[in-house]
Design a protein around this motif. Structure first.
Motif, PDB file in Angstrom:
ATOM      1  N   HIS A   1      49.854 -58.397 -15.321  1.00 24.72           N
ATOM      2  CA  HIS A   1      51.052 -57.558 -15.451  1.00 24.72           C
ATOM      3  C   HIS A   1      51.362 -56.860 -14.125  1.00 24.72           C
ATOM      4  O   HIS A   1      52.529 -56.834 -13.686  1.00 24.72           O
ATOM      5  CB  HIS A   1      50.831 -56.530 -16.559  1.00 24.72           C
ATOM      6  CG  HIS A   1      51.962 -55.593 -16.763  1.00 24.72           C
ATOM      7  ND1 HIS A   1      53.182 -55.991 -17.274  1.00 24.72           N
ATOM      8  CD2 HIS A   1      52.079 -54.264 -16.504  1.00 24.72           C
ATOM      9  CE1 HIS A   1      53.987 -54.944 -17.327  1.00 24.72           C
ATOM     10  NE2 HIS A   1      53.348 -53.894 -16.870  1.00 24.72           N
ATOM     11  N   VAL A   2      50.333 -56.319 -13.473  1.00 22.15           N
ATOM     12  CA  VAL A   2      50.529 -55.640 -12.188  1.00 22.15           C
ATOM     13  C   VAL A   2      51.008 -56.636 -11.136  1.00 22.15           C
ATOM     14  O   VAL A   2      51.916 -56.332 -10.347  1.00 22.15           O
ATOM     15  CB  VAL A   2      49.213 -54.943 -11.751  1.00 22.15           C
ATOM     16  CG1 VAL A   2      49.274 -54.487 -10.302  1.00 22.15           C
ATOM     17  CG2 VAL A   2      48.911 -53.763 -12.655  1.00 22.15           C
TER      18      VAL A   2
ATOM     19  N   GLN B   1      44.861 -59.161 -18.544  1.00 25.15           N
ATOM     20  CA  GLN B   1      46.276 -58.960 -18.880  1.00 25.15           C
ATOM     21  C   GLN B   1      46.887 -57.899 -17.975  1.00 25.15           C
ATOM     22  O   GLN B   1      48.017 -58.048 -17.501  1.00 25.15           O
ATOM     23  CB  GLN B   1      46.413 -58.545 -20.352  1.00 25.15           C
ATOM     24  CG  GLN B   1      46.147 -59.658 -21.332  1.00 25.15           C
ATOM     25  CD  GLN B   1      46.185 -59.164 -22.771  1.00 25.15           C
ATOM     26  OE1 GLN B   1      46.239 -57.963 -23.033  1.00 25.15           O
ATOM     27  NE2 GLN B   1      46.145 -60.102 -23.706  1.00 25.15           N
ATOM     28  N   TRP B   2      46.144 -56.815 -17.749  1.00 24.37           N
ATOM     29  CA  TRP B   2      46.657 -55.748 -16.895  1.00 24.37           C
ATOM     30  C   TRP B   2      46.854 -56.249 -15.463  1.00 24.37           C
ATOM     31  O   TRP B   2      47.870 -55.968 -14.837  1.00 24.37           O
ATOM     32  CB  TRP B   2      45.691 -54.566 -16.925  1.00 24.37           C
ATOM     33  CG  TRP B   2      46.123 -53.450 -16.042  1.00 24.37           C
ATOM     34  CD1 TRP B   2      45.561 -53.058 -14.862  1.00 24.37           C
ATOM     35  CD2 TRP B   2      47.239 -52.580 -16.243  1.00 24.37           C
ATOM     36  NE1 TRP B   2      46.243 -52.014 -14.326  1.00 24.37           N
ATOM     37  CE2 TRP B   2      47.285 -51.684 -15.156  1.00 24.37           C
ATOM     38  CE3 TRP B   2      48.204 -52.462 -17.224  1.00 24.37           C
ATOM     39  CZ2 TRP B   2      48.242 -50.704 -15.039  1.00 24.37           C
ATOM     40  CZ3 TRP B   2      49.159 -51.474 -17.111  1.00 24.37           C
ATOM     41  CH2 TRP B   2      49.182 -50.622 -16.029  1.00 24.37           C
ATOM     42  N   LYS B   3      45.869 -57.002 -14.950  1.00 20.14           N
ATOM     43  CA  LYS B   3      45.992 -57.531 -13.588  1.00 20.14           C
ATOM     44  C   LYS B   3      47.189 -58.459 -13.466  1.00 20.14           C
ATOM     45  O   LYS B   3      47.941 -58.393 -12.485  1.00 20.14           O
ATOM     46  CB  LYS B   3      44.710 -58.283 -13.191  1.00 20.14           C
ATOM     47  CG  LYS B   3      43.549 -57.364 -12.893  1.00 20.14           C
ATOM     48  CD  LYS B   3      42.315 -58.154 -12.536  1.00 20.14           C
ATOM     49  CE  LYS B   3      41.122 -57.253 -12.291  1.00 20.14           C
ATOM     50  NZ  LYS B   3      39.901 -58.008 -11.986  1.00 20.14           N
TER      51      LYS B   3
ATOM     52  N   LYS C   1      41.711 -57.564 -21.696  1.00 22.88           N
ATOM     53  CA  LYS C   1      42.700 -56.530 -21.389  1.00 22.88           C
ATOM     54  C   LYS C   1      42.831 -56.328 -19.881  1.00 22.88           C
ATOM     55  O   LYS C   1      43.940 -56.138 -19.374  1.00 22.88           O
ATOM     56  CB  LYS C   1      42.319 -55.211 -22.064  1.00 22.88           C
ATOM     57  CG  LYS C   1      42.579 -55.211 -23.549  1.00 22.88           C
ATOM     58  CD  LYS C   1      42.219 -53.880 -24.172  1.00 22.88           C
ATOM     59  CE  LYS C   1      42.458 -53.893 -25.659  1.00 22.88           C
ATOM     60  NZ  LYS C   1      42.079 -52.615 -26.287  1.00 22.88           N
ATOM     61  N   GLU C   2      41.690 -56.355 -19.174  1.00 24.00           N
ATOM     62  CA  GLU C   2      41.744 -56.225 -17.722  1.00 24.00           C
ATOM     63  C   GLU C   2      42.532 -57.371 -17.094  1.00 24.00           C
ATOM     64  O   GLU C   2      43.345 -57.141 -16.187  1.00 24.00           O
ATOM     65  CB  GLU C   2      40.323 -56.203 -17.140  1.00 24.00           C
ATOM     66  CG  GLU C   2      39.615 -54.887 -17.284  1.00 24.00           C
ATOM     67  CD  GLU C   2      38.224 -54.907 -16.670  1.00 24.00           C
ATOM     68  OE1 GLU C   2      37.974 -55.722 -15.760  1.00 24.00           O
ATOM     69  OE2 GLU C   2      37.394 -54.100 -17.113  1.00 24.00           O
TER      70      GLU C   2
ATOM     71  N   GLN D   1      37.589 -56.181 -23.559  1.00 31.03           N
ATOM     72  CA  GLN D   1      37.860 -55.391 -22.360  1.00 31.03           C
ATOM     73  C   GLN D   1      38.207 -56.291 -21.175  1.00 31.03           C
ATOM     74  O   GLN D   1      39.140 -55.996 -20.422  1.00 31.03           O
ATOM     75  CB  GLN D   1      36.658 -54.519 -22.017  1.00 31.03           C
ATOM     76  CG  GLN D   1      36.491 -53.320 -22.922  1.00 31.03           C
ATOM     77  CD  GLN D   1      35.255 -52.501 -22.600  1.00 31.03           C
ATOM     78  OE1 GLN D   1      34.353 -52.969 -21.918  1.00 31.03           O
ATOM     79  NE2 GLN D   1      35.206 -51.285 -23.108  1.00 31.03           N
TER      80      GLN D   1
END
Length: 159
Positions: free
Chosen positions: A108-109, A104-106, A101-102, A98
């Motif tokens: 990406h954003v 990676q998401w940050k 993934k967080e 998790q």
């Protein structure tokens, strides 16, 4: 005296074992050559010996059962601890995934934000260039920059 089914079956099993051990004992001693009188004496001694062995067997069985119960209990405890440890490891892995993934998401954003800013900067530069181009064309034609002329718009569209 009344026995429960479990006690009665245990009693029957111990009696059966005693009988089998007596028969095995009799078979062993029947092969030894001796007089009839001596054999009768030996039988009496054997039966008293076997009875005392039977009593010892029950005490040995009880200690064996206790040790087996204790081993089973220890096995259960060991398995429970192992399950708890495995569950903690799974939970830790899930939390790590998790977090990954967080992250990676940050990232990406953040990347999308940078792209958006660069696109807006390009758009602003294009608008400024368009405005500059429009002013230059209007000056070349000698027209008023505030007038809305169709020919100028058409000309700018072709550029």
């Amino acid at each position: 005296m009344r026995f429960t089914k479990g006690e009665e079956s245990k009693r029957k099993e111990s009696a059966k074992r005693q009988l089998q051990s007596r028969m095995a004992h009799a078979n062993r001693f029947s092969q030894i050559p001796m007089s009839k009188c001596m054999r009768d004496l030996c039988k009496e001694e054997d039966y008293t010996f076997l009875n005392s062995l039977g009593k010892q067997d029950t005490s040995l069985e009880n200690t064996c059962q206790e040790s087996e119960c204790q081993e089973k209990q220890e096995d259960r405890i060991r398995r429970r601890l192992e399950r708890g440890r495995l569950e903690q490891e799974k939970q830790r892995e899930i939390e790590e995934r998790q977090k990954e993934k967080e992250e990676q998401w940050k990232s990406h954003v953040a990347e999308l934000t940078v792209q958006r800013k660069t696109i807006r900067a390009k758009l602003d530069r294009l608008r400024e260039f368009r405005d500059f181009q429009k002013q230059v064309v209007l000056q070349d034609l000698g027209l008023d920059p505030d007038s809305a002329n169709e020919t100028v718009k058409h000309l700018l569209m072709r550029l």
